[in-house]
Design a protein around this motif. Structure first.
Motif, short mmCIF file in Angstrom:
data_model
loop_
_atom_site.label_atom_id
_atom_site.label_comp_id
_atom_site.label_asym_id
_atom_site.label_seq_id
_atom_site.Cartn_x
_atom_site.Cartn_y
_atom_site.Cartn_z
N MET A 50 0.83 -1.20 0.00
CA MET A 50 0.00 0.00 0.00
C MET A 50 0.87 1.25 0.00
O MET A 50 0.64 2.18 -0.77
N PHE A 51 1.90 1.24 0.86
CA PHE A 51 2.77 2.41 0.92
C PHE A 51 3.50 2.63 -0.40
O PHE A 51 3.61 3.76 -0.88
N LEU A 52 4.01 1.56 -0.99
CA LEU A 52 4.73 1.70 -2.25
C LEU A 52 3.83 2.21 -3.37
O LEU A 52 4.27 2.95 -4.25
N LEU A 53 2.57 1.81 -3.36
CA LEU A 53 1.63 2.32 -4.36
C LEU A 53 1.43 3.82 -4.17
O LEU A 53 1.40 4.58 -5.15
N LEU A 54 1.26 4.26 -2.93
CA LEU A 54 1.13 5.69 -2.68
C LEU A 54 2.39 6.43 -3.12
O LEU A 54 2.31 7.47 -3.78
N ARG A 55 3.54 5.86 -2.78
CA ARG A 55 4.80 6.55 -3.05
C ARG A 55 5.12 6.63 -4.54
O ARG A 55 5.65 7.63 -5.02
N HIS A 56 4.79 5.58 -5.30
CA HIS A 56 5.23 5.52 -6.69
C HIS A 56 4.16 5.90 -7.71
O HIS A 56 4.49 6.08 -8.88
N THR A 57 2.90 5.97 -7.33
CA THR A 57 1.86 6.35 -8.29
C THR A 57 1.30 7.74 -8.05
O THR A 57 0.70 8.32 -8.95
N GLY A 58 1.47 8.28 -6.85
CA GLY A 58 0.87 9.57 -6.54
C GLY A 58 -0.63 9.49 -6.39
O GLY A 58 -1.32 10.51 -6.47
N ALA A 59 -1.17 8.31 -6.16
CA ALA A 59 -2.62 8.14 -6.01
C ALA A 59 -3.10 8.64 -4.66
O ALA A 59 -2.33 8.78 -3.71
N LYS A 60 -4.40 8.90 -4.58
CA LYS A 60 -5.02 9.22 -3.30
C LYS A 60 -5.14 7.94 -2.48
O LYS A 60 -5.21 6.84 -3.01
N LEU A 61 -5.19 8.12 -1.15
CA LEU A 61 -5.29 6.96 -0.28
C LEU A 61 -6.55 6.15 -0.60
O LEU A 61 -6.50 4.92 -0.70
N VAL A 88 -2.25 4.06 -14.71
CA VAL A 88 -0.97 4.62 -14.31
C VAL A 88 0.09 3.54 -14.45
O VAL A 88 -0.11 2.41 -14.00
N TYR A 89 1.19 3.87 -15.07
CA TYR A 89 2.26 2.91 -15.28
C TYR A 89 3.06 2.69 -14.00
O TYR A 89 3.23 3.61 -13.19
N LEU A 90 3.53 1.46 -13.83
CA LEU A 90 4.21 1.07 -12.60
C LEU A 90 5.73 1.16 -12.79
O LEU A 90 6.28 0.45 -13.62
N PRO A 91 6.40 2.00 -12.02
CA PRO A 91 7.87 2.04 -12.09
C PRO A 91 8.47 0.68 -11.74
O PRO A 91 7.82 -0.16 -11.11
N HIS A 92 9.73 0.49 -12.10
CA HIS A 92 10.35 -0.82 -12.00
C HIS A 92 10.30 -1.37 -10.57
O HIS A 92 9.94 -2.53 -10.36
N GLU A 93 10.68 -0.57 -9.58
CA GLU A 93 10.73 -1.07 -8.20
C GLU A 93 9.36 -1.53 -7.73
O GLU A 93 9.21 -2.60 -7.13
N LEU A 94 8.33 -0.72 -7.99
CA LEU A 94 6.98 -1.08 -7.58
C LEU A 94 6.49 -2.32 -8.33
O LEU A 94 5.87 -3.22 -7.74
N HIS A 95 6.76 -2.38 -9.64
CA HIS A 95 6.32 -3.53 -10.44
C HIS A 95 6.93 -4.82 -9.91
O HIS A 95 6.25 -5.85 -9.79
#
Length: 295
Positions: A1-12, A46-53
């Motif tokens: 959950m944290f990595l998704l917030l950090r790497h996508t800029g999505a709302k909680l 939203v595309y997933l950066p390498h670390e998050l993917h």
């Protein structure tokens, strides 16, 4: 959950509403956000950066998570915020900075400073206009015309430097008179088999469980799954990029775990393969085309 917030800029709320069984497309490296609980806001990809993917691929393959699929991120907002406050206290951050909106804003600023056009950041954050994004990030408005894939431009260079490179652990060593057959398994589940001299194995002090780095020569490509049956040194992925020159062409294949392999072929071979970006393809290599070094 944290990595998704950090790497996508999505709302909680967007992250906690993700259906992990439906909204992730790991082959295309994207997640669908929005469209749930926010009727006036259309969904977006939203595309997933390498670390998050890579992290997502590992989690979604883990059988321990199977009973929770579909609701893996269905956490209580109050609980999430409470944990963020606790982590902020642990590392001495002011509580007013320990919130999802700070991560959202920070991600937008990070992309902007990395050269991503404002319009691409707007689409990633789900803002209705580029002006809204500029105000949110407290920056001047830029060019909103670049495609969504620009979101990856500032991050994919480092990942692409690792094309044809895998990390993993030795799972078996079968010695022969002069050479040994070395089997390696990567965190992404790929199996590699390499032939090394016995002296090489001894010099590196390799044994079962040893961490290693395996590098493969540019692999052969095939569109036919029957001629590239699953097994060691066989990789299934999608064509991410095709670059052609006067004498050679390079095809970059994105594997499901986020790893990449790059194949160099002649323009004639590329024409015969009839490959297109987004198409499923198999990459194959031989045991003598893999070098292994101690990690």
């Amino acid at each position: 959950m944290f990595l998704l917030l950090r790497h996508t800029g999505a709302k909680l709320g967007e992250v906690l509403a993700i259906n992990d069984a439906e909204d992730f497309d790991l082959v295309a490296r994207k997640v669908t956000l929005g469209g749930r609980g926010e009727e006036d806001r259309p969904s977006r990809e939203v595309y997933l950066p390498h670390e998050l993917h890579a992290e997502l691929a590992a989690i979604l393959r883990d059988p321990d998570y199977e009973p929770y699929r579909g609701g893996l991120l269905a956490l209580d907002q109050g609980y999430v915020r409470r944990v963020l406050y606790e982590r902020a206290d642990d590392c001495g951050l002011p509580r007013q900075l320990a919130n999802p909106n700070t991560l959202r804003r920070s991600r937008g600023i990070e992309l902007f400073r990395g050269g991503v056009p404002l319009g691409a950041i707007q689409r990633s954050l789900g803002h209705l206009t580029a002006n809204s994004t500029a105000a949110f990030l407290e920056i001047s408005e830029g060019d909103p015309s670049s495609p969504d894939m620009a979101l990856l431009d500032s991050e994919k260079a480092a990942a692409e430097d690792n094309c044809n490179t895998f990390t993993g652990r030795v799972t078996a060593i079968t010695p022969g008179d002069l050479q040994s057959l070395l089997e390696v398994e990567t965190p992404g589940g790929h199996r590699l088999v390499s032939v090394l001299s016995n002296d090489h194995v001894k010099a590196m002090e390799l044994h079962r469980g040893s961490p290693v780095t395996a590098r493969i020569r540019p692999p052969r490509l095939s569109r036919n799954a029957e001629t590239a049956a699953p097994g060691p040194n066989r990789f299934r992925g999608v064509v991410e990029r095709i670059m052609t020159g006067a004498d050679t062409a390079e095809v970059v294949v994105l594997l499901e775990d986020g790893a990449r392999v790059s194949s160099v072929v002649t323009p004639e071979t590329l024409a015969n393969l009839r490959l297109e970006v987004g198409e499923t393809v198999w990459a194959m290599t031989g045991a003598f085309s893999i070098t292994v070094s101690a990690a």
